[in-house]
Each structure stands twice: as structure tokens, then as C-alpha cells.
Design a protein around this motif. Structure first.
Motif, PDB file in Angstrom:
ATOM      1  N   UNK A  61     -13.648  61.517 -11.325  1.00 42.84           N
ATOM      2  CA  UNK A  61     -14.126  61.571 -12.697  1.00 42.84           C
ATOM      3  C   UNK A  61     -15.604  61.155 -12.759  1.00 42.84           C
ATOM      4  N   UNK A  62     -16.353  61.818 -13.586  1.00 41.46           N
ATOM      5  CA  UNK A  62     -17.722  61.391 -13.862  1.00 41.46           C
ATOM      6  C   UNK A  62     -17.653  60.288 -14.911  1.00 41.46           C
ATOM      7  N   UNK A  83      -6.432  57.920 -14.457  1.00 40.25           N
ATOM      8  CA  UNK A  83      -6.130  58.706 -13.262  1.00 40.25           C
ATOM      9  C   UNK A  83      -4.645  58.575 -12.905  1.00 40.25           C
ATOM     10  N   UNK A  84      -4.107  57.372 -13.051  1.00 38.83           N
ATOM     11  CA  UNK A  84      -2.685  57.151 -12.785  1.00 38.83           C
ATOM     12  C   UNK A  84      -1.821  57.967 -13.738  1.00 38.83           C
ATOM     13  N   UNK A  85      -2.232  57.999 -15.014  1.00 38.38           N
ATOM     14  CA  UNK A  85      -1.514  58.809 -15.995  1.00 38.38           C
ATOM     15  C   UNK A  85      -1.647  60.285 -15.654  1.00 38.38           C
ATOM     16  N   UNK A 128      -8.578  66.191 -16.390  1.00 33.23           N
ATOM     17  CA  UNK A 128      -9.653  65.271 -16.771  1.00 33.23           C
ATOM     18  C   UNK A 128     -10.843  65.452 -15.839  1.00 33.23           C
ATOM     19  N   UNK A 129     -12.039  65.514 -16.408  1.00 31.53           N
ATOM     20  CA  UNK A 129     -13.257  65.648 -15.614  1.00 31.53           C
ATOM     21  C   UNK A 129     -14.224  64.485 -15.802  1.00 31.53           C
ATOM     22  N   UNK A 184     -12.953  61.283 -23.504  1.00 35.42           N
ATOM     23  CA  UNK A 184     -12.486  61.977 -22.309  1.00 35.42           C
ATOM     24  C   UNK A 184     -12.714  63.474 -22.467  1.00 35.42           C
ATOM     25  N   UNK A 185     -13.312  64.089 -21.453  1.00 34.62           N
ATOM     26  CA  UNK A 185     -13.534  65.532 -21.483  1.00 34.62           C
ATOM     27  C   UNK A 185     -12.935  66.172 -20.234  1.00 34.62           C
TER      28      UNK A 185
END
Length: 215
Positions: A61-62, A83-85, A128-129, A184-185
Motif C-alpha cells: 500500500x502507498x 491488509x489483514x482484513x 486496496x492500493x 482508502x483508495x
């Protein structure tokens, strides 16, 4: 909108955020959103999928945040939480949440619904990015009364959920408590760029240099 993994925990996070906002100044989030969160909580036991493993080293992720306002370790904890989700890594998820919150939520779920945090469901509606993190007090100030204490309003919402003893113990056990706004994008299943979360408030507590999300 949010990936339905550990929906009961995430729905409570959303509901508490909404309650905190409403207490602050009659915030703009409406009752329909709260009802949706409650609905997702009620039916989460119906959809259970096997836990999967993921390597935190693969998280790409950025992250964008002001290091003077959001400590590096806090930013990393929040990123690993999502990230876990995102990857359905239950063990990694548990490592990112506050221990007192975990115990209290487990008890609440068992008491009200007859199941615990091990019940979860997952979908692949988006990827997610990037995450943008900021102090909620700064990002959302214009939507609230001038003297609003964001952390306290959020704590008041958790008091309603878990009781006064929970909030008292959390404050006593914590060196600091942060109310962070998360944007979040990412991309949806069609590869289109989307905003998944827009300044969602998330509470995190620090104790002895470690951070834990309350969500």
C-alpha cells in the motif's frame, strides 16, 4: 462498501464512529448508514469462510501521512490492520487490535449473538492500493463544533457499547489515544479507480511503544 471480513468488528467500528460524530454536532452521517452497519453485524454468522495466510512483507500500500502528527509505527499498524482484513489473515488482524478491545468485543459478541471474532466472511469487491492518514481533529474539524474533542467523543461511543469500565481501563492502560481519519483508495472488480473509505475515523491506543486499533 467495505470488504465484509470480520463484519461484526468493522460494523462496530463504523457504528461507533457514527455515534461519535452525532454526539459532536449533529454530524452529517444519517441513520441509514447506521442501520446498514447493524444489519451486517446481525447476519455475519451466516457466512463463514476458512482463514487464509498472507505475508505482511508483501503489503505494498502507498501510505501518505505527516510523521509529525501520525507516528510511523501507528501508520504501519493501521496499514497492517487493513491488509489483514483485505487478505483475510485472521491472526494478523488480531495482532493489530487493542487487547482490551479484543476481549471486550469477544464478550459482547458472545453475549448478544452467540459467536465470537472467529466468525467472519469475505468478498473480493475491491483491491486496496493506498491509505491516507491524518489526525481526525484536523481533517474533519469543519464538520464539527469548534471545541469538539474528537478522541473523547469517540471514547463516549465506546462507553455506550462496552460500558464505563472499558473506557476507564483503556485510558489507564494507554500512554496516548489517537483518532485517525483514514482515506482508502483502490480499484473495484472492474479495474476502476475508486475511493473505498473517505476520512473514516479509527481509534488506536498506544502502550509502551506499541499500537492497537479499536476496530
Amino acid at each position: 462498501m467495505m470488504k465484509h471480513i470480520w463484519k461484526q468488528a468493522l460494523a462496530l467500528l463504523l457504528a461507533c464512529g457514527m455515534a461519535a460524530g452525532a454526539a459532536g454536532c449533529g454530524e452529517k452521517k444519517d441513520k441509514a448508514e447506521s442501520s446498514a452497519a447493524e444489519s451486517s453485524t446481525a447476519d455475519s454468522a451466516d457466512s463463514i469462510e476458512p482463514v487464509t495466510e498472507s505475508d505482511p512483507d508483501n503489503m505494498n500500500y502507498k501510505l501518505t501521512y505527516d510523521k509529525d502528527k501520525v507516528p510511523d509505527e501507528l501508520a504501519n499498524t493501521i496499514a497492517l490492520y487493513f491488509y489483514a482484513v483485505d487478505t483475510q489473515n485472521y491472526d494478523l488482524y488480531l495482532e493489530q487490535i487493542n487487547p482490551l478491545y479484543r476481549t471486550s468485543l469477544e464478550s459482547l459478541l458472545q453475549e448478544q449473538y452467540g459467536y465470537g471474532l472467529e466468525n467472519y466472511a469475505g468478498t473480493d469487491n475491491f483491491t486496496i492500493q493506498s491509505l491516507e492518514l491524518a489526525q481526525a481533529q484536523e481533517v474533519l474539524a469543519e464538520d464539527f463544533e469548534e471545541d469538539t474533542n474528537f478522541v473523547q467523543e469517540y471514547l463516549n461511543a465506546y462507553t455506550q457499547a462496552f460500558g464505563e469500565e472499558f473506557t476507564k481501563d483503556l485510558e489507564e492502560q494507554s500512554d496516548a489515544i489517537y483518532d485517525i481519519a483514514v482515506t482508502m483508495k483502490g480499484e473495484n472488480s472492474d479495474g476502476e479507480e475508486i475511493t473505498i473509505l473517505d476520512s473514516l475515523e479509527i481509534l488506536a491506543a498506544e502502550a509502551d511503544g506499541s499500537f492497537g486499533v479499536l476496530g
